[in-house]
Design a protein around this motif. Structure first.
Motif, short mmCIF file in Angstrom:
data_model
loop_
_atom_site.label_atom_id
_atom_site.label_comp_id
_atom_site.label_asym_id
_atom_site.label_seq_id
_atom_site.Cartn_x
_atom_site.Cartn_y
_atom_site.Cartn_z
N ASN A 4 -22.43 -23.55 20.35
CA ASN A 4 -21.46 -22.45 20.36
C ASN A 4 -20.09 -22.92 19.88
O ASN A 4 -19.35 -22.16 19.25
N ALA A 64 -28.73 -24.74 11.02
CA ALA A 64 -29.48 -23.59 11.50
C ALA A 64 -30.41 -23.09 10.41
O ALA A 64 -30.05 -23.06 9.23
N GLU A 89 -30.78 -24.14 15.57
CA GLU A 89 -30.70 -22.69 15.77
C GLU A 89 -31.69 -22.02 14.84
O GLU A 89 -31.94 -22.51 13.73
N ASN A 91 -32.10 -18.31 13.07
CA ASN A 91 -31.33 -17.09 12.81
C ASN A 91 -32.20 -16.06 12.10
O ASN A 91 -32.94 -16.41 11.18
N GLU A 131 -32.27 -21.78 20.38
CA GLU A 131 -31.55 -20.51 20.45
C GLU A 131 -31.81 -19.66 19.21
O GLU A 131 -31.80 -20.15 18.08
N THR A 133 -30.48 -16.40 16.99
CA THR A 133 -29.29 -15.60 16.72
C THR A 133 -29.61 -14.59 15.63
O THR A 133 -30.66 -14.65 14.99
#
Length: 332
Positions: A4, A64, A89, A91, A131, A133
């Motif tokens: 983050n 990511a 990440e 996405n 994560e 996103t």
């Protein structure tokens, strides 16, 4: 540093541009900015045996993976593959307006189907531990962004997404080309900032039309969590990335464009030794000295000589000499 925090500044996923060579270059310029891959479609990974598209150098981290798709099962499989490769990440692309993307029912057209997006991200989250996103637009076609965007964020965040990158323009799926969709629809930064007030628990980054680090700092000062920069980070990378660690992250790390060129040479040698071509790497380096004395000579030598047989690190050093010679002359 948590991802983050890295996401305070990120380079946008850009087709044909942000490949692994580009990302390696960008990482040499900033050790903190979050880097994104080009969009990779879930069908290509799951059905097309295209796992090679996931290759990256560990030195690129944090990096990511951006996926395109609209089938929850395929996206879950693709997300798991990305997680297995070590991406920081995963996405989902809900912003690309190209005809090819529309025909596959993914990209910006998914702004019209928030329930399906929620289903997709839920499957992606459930399939692996990295994560997930979402990169989206503020709306498409005749949608009213002030109504559509908050509803979209509410539905998709309820499915487990806590971080969004919002391109502050509508996408017109009919009548505008992908290039025109990056320039013609007006920017509405205030709407994105309003979303942060409405959803204070979400991590929101703004994207679209941002060309300087001062602009980026301005958005952070206004309460947004992150800024994503695309074309400026690619065409004038020194202006964006060389100062990013200090101005955005308070990091004392600093380097120069000249030092970055020298740091690229071992990478270039390894790429050539594996059968690659110099131009595959140096095409991403053309803007490194944009606006500086010698930039034209730098671009000319790399463009004209970089594709020839035998081109290698010596070619890059010859191009660098065109820059340094002019800079030294300007200082006399």
């Amino acid at each position: 540093m948590q991802i983050n925090q890295h996401a305070r500044l990120s380079t946008a996923p850009m087709m044909d541009w942000t490949d692994r060579h580009c990302r390696y270059l960008h990482r040499l310029m900033s050790r903190n900015a979050l880097l994104y891959t080009e969009m990779v479609t879930a069908p290509a990974l799951v059905r097309g045996d295209a796992r090679h598209l996931l290759r990256f150098d560990p030195a690129e981290q944090p990096v990511a993976l951006q996926l395109g798709g609209s089938d929850p099962v395929e996206l879950a499989q693709a997300a798991r593959m990305g997680a297995d490769e070590g991406y920081a990440e995963i996405n989902l692309n809900v912003g690309c307006p190209s005809d090819r993307v529309q025909s596959g029912c993914f990209g910006a057209i998914l702004m019209q189907r928030p329930a399906l997006v929620a289903e997709c991200v839920s499957a992606m989250i459930g399939a692996q531990g990295v994560e997930v996103t979402v990169k989206c637009r503020i709306g498409v076609d005749d949608q009213n962004p002030a109504d559509v965007l908050p509803d979209f964020l509410a539905r998709v965040s309820a499915a487990g997404v806590n971080r969004f990158q919002i391109h502050a323009r509508k996408a017109w799926l009919q009548g505008l080309s992908p290039k025109e969709n990056r320039d013609i629809p007006p920017l509405d930064y205030d709407l994105v900032i309003a979303m942060k007030a409405l959803f204070p628990h979400l991590h929101l980054s703004v994207n679209g039309g941002i060309t300087t680090l001062d602009q980026a700092r301005g958005f952070l000062d206004r309460g947004l969590d992150g800024v994503m920069i695309g074309r400026a980070a690619y065409h004038t990378p020194a202006d964006i990335l060389l100062g990013a660690d200090r101005l955005i992250y308070g990091d004392t790390h600093a380097t120069t464009a000249e030092a970055v060129v020298h740091a690229m040479l071992p990478y270039i040698e390894a790429h050539l030794a594996s059968g690659g071509k110099l131009g595959q790497v140096t095409r991403h380096m053309l803007g490194l000295f944009a606006g500086k004395p010698g930039a034209r000579g730098w671009r000319r030598i790399l463009s004209e000589e970089g594709h020839k047989d035998g081109a290698g690190p010596h070619t890059v050093l010859a191009a660098l000499a065109a820059v340094t010679d002019l800079q030294e002359a300007a200082e006399l």
